[in-house]
Design an enzyme around this catalytic site. Structure first.
Site, short mmCIF file in Angstrom:
data_model
loop_
_atom_site.label_atom_id
_atom_site.label_comp_id
_atom_site.label_asym_id
_atom_site.label_seq_id
_atom_site.Cartn_x
_atom_site.Cartn_y
_atom_site.Cartn_z
N TYR A 39 0.84 -1.11 0.01
CA TYR A 39 0.09 0.15 0.06
C TYR A 39 1.00 1.18 -0.22
O TYR A 39 2.14 1.28 0.87
CB TYR A 39 -0.91 0.04 1.34
CG TYR A 39 -1.63 1.05 1.31
CD1 TYR A 39 -3.20 1.20 0.49
CD2 TYR A 39 -1.26 2.44 2.13
CE1 TYR A 39 -3.66 2.47 1.01
CE2 TYR A 39 -2.23 3.69 1.88
CZ TYR A 39 -3.54 3.39 1.51
OH TYR A 39 -4.33 4.79 1.60
N GLU B 195 -3.58 7.37 -4.02
CA GLU B 195 -3.80 6.11 -3.40
C GLU B 195 -3.35 5.23 -4.32
O GLU B 195 -4.10 5.02 -5.42
CB GLU B 195 -4.98 6.03 -2.68
CG GLU B 195 -5.16 4.61 -1.80
CD GLU B 195 -6.35 4.39 -1.20
OE1 GLU B 195 -6.32 4.26 0.11
OE2 GLU B 195 -7.47 4.33 -1.99
#
Length: 397
Positions: free
Chosen positions: A119, A207
């Site tokens: 991530y 993101e």
């Protein structure tokens, strides 16, 4: 302003960031041709909505099948069929709420082999007024659970704007993600490119989830979400052109056309206020008296009668609104202008719920007189506390 995944990946590609090849499908007849332009043996079919949790989401219509909004296909025909099942259907995820969102676009992408899921995100840290990086070794669909249960697995740090992005930032992320060898160099390059994209495009959030490591040991961005600063869109015409108005709340969209600062909420008392601070205080005091605000609405210091009228229309268009509180402290904004705008709107759209008006400041007596002489059923208030008490009492009986 948010954009779709396929648009975000096009931006990443234009900045030299590694992503998979893909095609967007807007109409059913495009599905097979679009899927056929990509190499197999695996295709990924993704619903395009402005909400997360698509993989775990479910479609409301049974014709869409029981799978979520991200599906695997092992042939061109299967990929096209999955795209057709999604188009025009309503996808419900934990971020859309029970109403869900209609899927008007589907993205078909070449499948990727995955060795690890990571991530990586960039966002604005409001406390430090700096760009911050957030990264974790636990990428994928369960990142929210990681943040809630094991926050120690998430690394966050900000970049000093005086120095900008430096190599050590990328290395810090690489080591935190457990990367090694050539992956460290790739991570430094990726972090640098993402930071430059963030700054150059006036982004508020980028993101990458998941950021994957392929079996060959290379980094690739498998999914991407981006949001941009609305106040900077005037200097980002190419970003503004990506806006999908069908994904926005109709009331918020209407407000933006009249330069009104409006955010829809879930309560029952509509608010029309001038000034962001006063609007926040108004919402707080409504909650203090036992009710919930239906919106944040700042008409601004220089609002015209026409803008006030449009603001009132937007509030009354919300079926959840059971009462309205107008709270104006007149400085630049004169109370008589507010009064005239409210009355014009009431006459045009009608008044089916209790309306409490609190005016103070420039031309306040004239504003109150205009309301008194209107003959309309408007409840006057002497101060903010009195206004909140009256509107909550009127709504709750």
């Amino acid at each position: 302003m948010n954009i779709h995944e396929y648009q975000a990946k096009a931006l990443l590609r234009s900045h030299g960031v590694p992503v998979s090849a893909g095609r967007v499908i807007l109409r059913a007849e495009e599905a097979k041709a679009a899927a056929g332009e990509l190499d197999g043996p695996l295709w990924v079919v993704k619903a395009q909505i402005h909400a997360g949790g698509r993989g775990k989401g479910r479609f409301r219509e049974p014709e869409a099948g029981e799978k979520g909004g991200v599906r695997l296909a092992r042939s061109v025909g299967e990929a096209a069929d999955e795209a057709l099942r999604m188009l025009g259907r309503t996808l419900v995820t934990h971020q859309t709420g029970p109403a869900g969102k209609q899927v008007n676009r589907v993205y078909v992408e070449e499948g990727s082999d995955i060795a690890r899921e990571l991530y990586l995100a960039l966002l604005i840290d409001r406390k430090t007024s700096r760009i911050s990086f957030v990264c974790s070794t636990e990428g994928g669909m369960d990142i929210e659970d990681v943040a809630a249960r094991t926050p120690g697995k998430i690394l966050t740090f900000s970049v000093d704007p005086a120095t900008g992005i430096q190599g050590f930032h990328g290395r810090r992320i690489a080591f935190a993600l457990g990367l090694e060898g050539k992956q460290v160099k790739q991570c430094v390059d990726l972090v640098t490119r993402l930071y430059r994209l963030f700054v150059e495009r006036d982004a508020e959030m980028v993101e990458i989830n998941p950021l994957i490591v392929t079996p060959a040991g290379d980094l690739k961005c498998l999914d991407a979400k981006m949001g941009f600063d609305n106040n900077a869109l005037y200097r980002q015409p190419d970003i503004l052109s990506l806006r999908d108005e069908t994904e926005e709340d109709p009331k918020e969209l209407a407000a933006s056309r009249f330069d009104l600062n409006y955010i829809a909420l879930d309560g029952e008392i509509g608010c029309m206020v001038n000034g962001a601070g006063l609007a926040m205080a108004t919402m707080d005091i409504i909650k203090l008296y036992g009710a919930e605000p239906a919106n944040f609405l700042d008409v601004g210091g220089g609002a015209t009668k026409e803008k006030v009228t449009e603001a009132f229309k937007i509030i009354t268009s919300d079926p959840n609104v059971k009462g309205i509180l107008v709270n104006i402290f007149g400085g630049i904004m004169r109370c008589d202008i507010i009064a005239e705008g409210v009355l014009a709107a009431v006459r045009e759209v009608g008044l089916k719920v209790p309306l409490v008006v609190r005016l103070e400041g420039t031309n306040v007596e004239l504003g109150k007189q205009i309301i008194r002489d209107s003959g309309l059923n408007v409840i006057a208030a002497d101060n903010l506390s009195d206004a909140a008490a009256k509107v909550v009492k009127a709504v709750k009986g």
